[in-house]
Design a protein around this motif. Structure first.
Motif, PDB file in Angstrom:
ATOM      1  N   ASP A   1      20.670  57.158  36.195  1.00 51.71           N
ATOM      2  CA  ASP A   1      20.926  56.509  37.484  1.00 51.71           C
ATOM      3  C   ASP A   1      22.303  55.854  37.465  1.00 51.71           C
ATOM      4  N   PHE A   2      23.246  56.393  38.249  1.00 58.03           N
ATOM      5  CA  PHE A   2      24.608  55.863  38.273  1.00 58.03           C
ATOM      6  C   PHE A   2      24.697  54.504  38.976  1.00 58.03           C
ATOM      7  N   GLU A   3      23.689  54.203  39.790  1.00 56.05           N
ATOM      8  CA  GLU A   3      23.746  52.955  40.539  1.00 56.05           C
ATOM      9  C   GLU A   3      23.615  51.741  39.628  1.00 56.05           C
ATOM     10  N   ARG A   4      22.839  51.845  38.581  1.00 57.22           N
ATOM     11  CA  ARG A   4      22.584  50.704  37.707  1.00 57.22           C
ATOM     12  C   ARG A   4      23.494  50.668  36.482  1.00 57.22           C
TER      13      ARG A   4
ATOM     14  N   GLU B   1      33.506  54.605  40.828  1.00 57.48           N
ATOM     15  CA  GLU B   1      32.143  54.873  40.383  1.00 57.48           C
ATOM     16  C   GLU B   1      31.697  53.890  39.314  1.00 57.48           C
ATOM     17  N   SER B   2      32.525  53.670  38.310  1.00 51.86           N
ATOM     18  CA  SER B   2      32.064  52.839  37.196  1.00 51.86           C
ATOM     19  C   SER B   2      33.241  52.225  36.454  1.00 51.86           C
ATOM     20  N   GLU B   3      32.907  51.258  35.641  1.00 51.78           N
ATOM     21  CA  GLU B   3      33.874  50.630  34.738  1.00 51.78           C
ATOM     22  C   GLU B   3      33.199  50.449  33.384  1.00 51.78           C
TER      23      GLU B   3
ATOM     24  N   HIS C   1      28.855  51.776  30.815  1.00 52.67           N
ATOM     25  CA  HIS C   1      29.477  51.697  32.133  1.00 52.67           C
ATOM     26  C   HIS C   1      28.600  50.871  33.090  1.00 52.67           C
ATOM     27  N   VAL C   2      29.268  50.220  34.050  1.00 57.92           N
ATOM     28  CA  VAL C   2      28.557  49.540  35.134  1.00 57.92           C
ATOM     29  C   VAL C   2      29.143  49.997  36.458  1.00 57.92           C
ATOM     30  N   ASN C   3      28.318  49.930  37.486  1.00 59.65           N
ATOM     31  CA  ASN C   3      28.746  50.305  38.824  1.00 59.65           C
ATOM     32  C   ASN C   3      29.293  49.063  39.522  1.00 59.65           C
TER      33      ASN C   3
ATOM     34  N   ASN D   1      27.713  48.317  42.939  1.00 60.89           N
ATOM     35  CA  ASN D   1      26.371  47.774  42.834  1.00 60.89           C
ATOM     36  C   ASN D   1      26.397  46.295  42.447  1.00 60.89           C
ATOM     37  N   ILE D   2      27.234  45.952  41.457  1.00 67.35           N
ATOM     38  CA  ILE D   2      27.322  44.550  41.032  1.00 67.35           C
ATOM     39  C   ILE D   2      27.865  43.683  42.158  1.00 67.35           C
ATOM     40  N   SER D   3      28.883  44.198  42.847  1.00 58.99           N
ATOM     41  CA  SER D   3      29.446  43.435  43.969  1.00 58.99           C
ATOM     42  C   SER D   3      28.396  43.203  45.053  1.00 58.99           C
ATOM     43  N   SER D   4      27.557  44.207  45.289  1.00 53.86           N
ATOM     44  CA  SER D   4      26.486  44.043  46.281  1.00 53.86           C
ATOM     45  C   SER D   4      25.491  42.981  45.842  1.00 53.86           C
TER      46      SER D   4
END
Length: 366
Positions: A81-84, A147-149, A166-168, A171-174
């Motif tokens: 899951d790329f979102e998490r 997409e990610s960092e 990696h983190v999205n 998603n974190i900003s949201s």
């Protein structure tokens, strides 16, 4: 109108005070919650990367070839899951070996997509937040979606591989925005409840206090009217008794017109009409005349009062006998007591108790 203005100013003042306090509290609350969230992401990413790197290291140590390990790893990463957030593996040259998106395999890892530059970097929540804000600002200017960092790197033992966590960012900003919205909503609702409750309480207490104040004012007005009547009655009675000379009360056929007093060792007879008031102090009886001169008497107040005309003299208390002509003013004192101001002035307050106040009014024919 004045009360409504006062309540409005109270509401406005409370709102401003709450806004200032809430602003400071919001700043620190959001900051603390943000750091806790980022720290949770960092800790989870570190543990996940370490666990995955340890697993790869064991596979290589057990004799599994690199190609087979890469194959197994790529299969396990597929569908992440790329979102998490996700994991990837690349070698020391920066070439991607395993990635959830097969299109990235074989490509060179971009340094622009990493918050850390080496496996020794330890990203703190504060640094993570600062980098996140900077990257979000850059992305907003470029109008692109990142997409990610990479936030953590962990080396795989017995190989030249590195596991990247990696983190999205989106998603974190949201999540951070959702935290802010919740805090704003909580403080807004709490502010409305606190301010309205405070204003309603102030209004309720103010109304109750106003009613009590009105009752006190009404009672005070009644007392003022009664005192006015009392002082007017004193003036009328003074005028009445001044039309006739005061005389001593006679117990026999001989009427006394004066009493005998002393100034030091000299005898001084004083006419009854010259006596302003008589009082006792330290067991000594003093007779004060209208001219302010004072002499003493061997008689007690009871004995002196029995020889005085009670239409002209009044026994105010155990300490004082006052003449009607000496009364200058009557004022309220304490709880339903009266204070008599005389002329000449008395160094000791002349107080008529609540119980004797009715007798005093009756003496004035009220």
């Amino acid at each position: 109108m004045r009360k409504d203005k006062l309540y409005f100013l109270t509401f406005l003042s409370i709102s401003v005070i709450y806004a200032v306090i809430a602003g400071v509290a919001l700043h620190y609350s959001i900051k603390a919650s943000t750091y806790e969230l980022l720290e949770a992401h960092l800790e989870f990413s570190k543990k996940e990367a370490k666990t995955f790197a340890t697993l790869l290291s064991h596979q290589l140590a057990n004799g599994i070839t690199k190609d087979s390990t890469i194959s197994y790893t790529q299969t396990s990463l597929r569908g992440t899951d790329f979102e998490r957030g996700f994991l990837s593996v690349f070698d020391w040259s920066g070439r991607v070996i395993c990635h959830p998106d097969i299109k990235n395999v074989g490509q060179q890892a971009s340094a622009n997509k990493s918050f850390v530059s080496s496996v020794t970097d330890d990203l703190s929540p504060e640094n993570f937040y600062d980098l996140l804000m900077v990257r979000q600002e850059e992305l907003s200017k470029e109008s692109t979606v990142q997409e990610s960092e990479v936030i953590h790197l962990y080396p795989v033992q017995n190989s030249d591989w590195i596991v990247a966590s990696h983190v999205n960012i989106t998603n974190i900003s949201s999540q951070l925005d959702e935290i802010k919205r919740r805090f704003y909503l909580i403080f807004l609702v709490m502010g409305l409840i606190v301010i309205l409750s405070y204003v309603i309480t102030v209004r309720f207490i103010g109304s109750a206090y106003e009613k009590r104040l009105e009752l006190k004012n009404q009672k005070l007005e009644d007392e003022v009217i009664n005192l006015s009547k009392l002082n007017r009655a004193v003036g009328d009675y003074q005028q009445k008794v001044n039309e006739k000379k005061p005389r001593a009360r006679s117990n026999d056929s001989n009427t006394k017109k004066r009493i005998l007093t002393y100034i030091r060792n000299e005898l001084l007879p004083i006419p009854i009409g010259e006596i302003a008031h008589i009082y006792t102090e330290n067991t000594i009886t003093y007779v004060v005349r209208f001219n302010g001169k004072r002499s003493t008497s061997n008689l007690s107040l009871d004995e002196l009062f029995s020889n005085l005309d009670n239409s002209y003299f009044f026994r105010a208390n155990r300490q004082f006998i006052i003449a009607i002509s000496a009364i200058n003013k009557i004022v309220k004192y304490g709880n339903n007591q009266l204070k008599i101001l005389v002329n000449p002035n008395s160094e000791v307050d002349i107080i008529i108790s609540k119980n004797r106040a009715a007798e005093f009014k009756q003496w004035l024919n009220l």
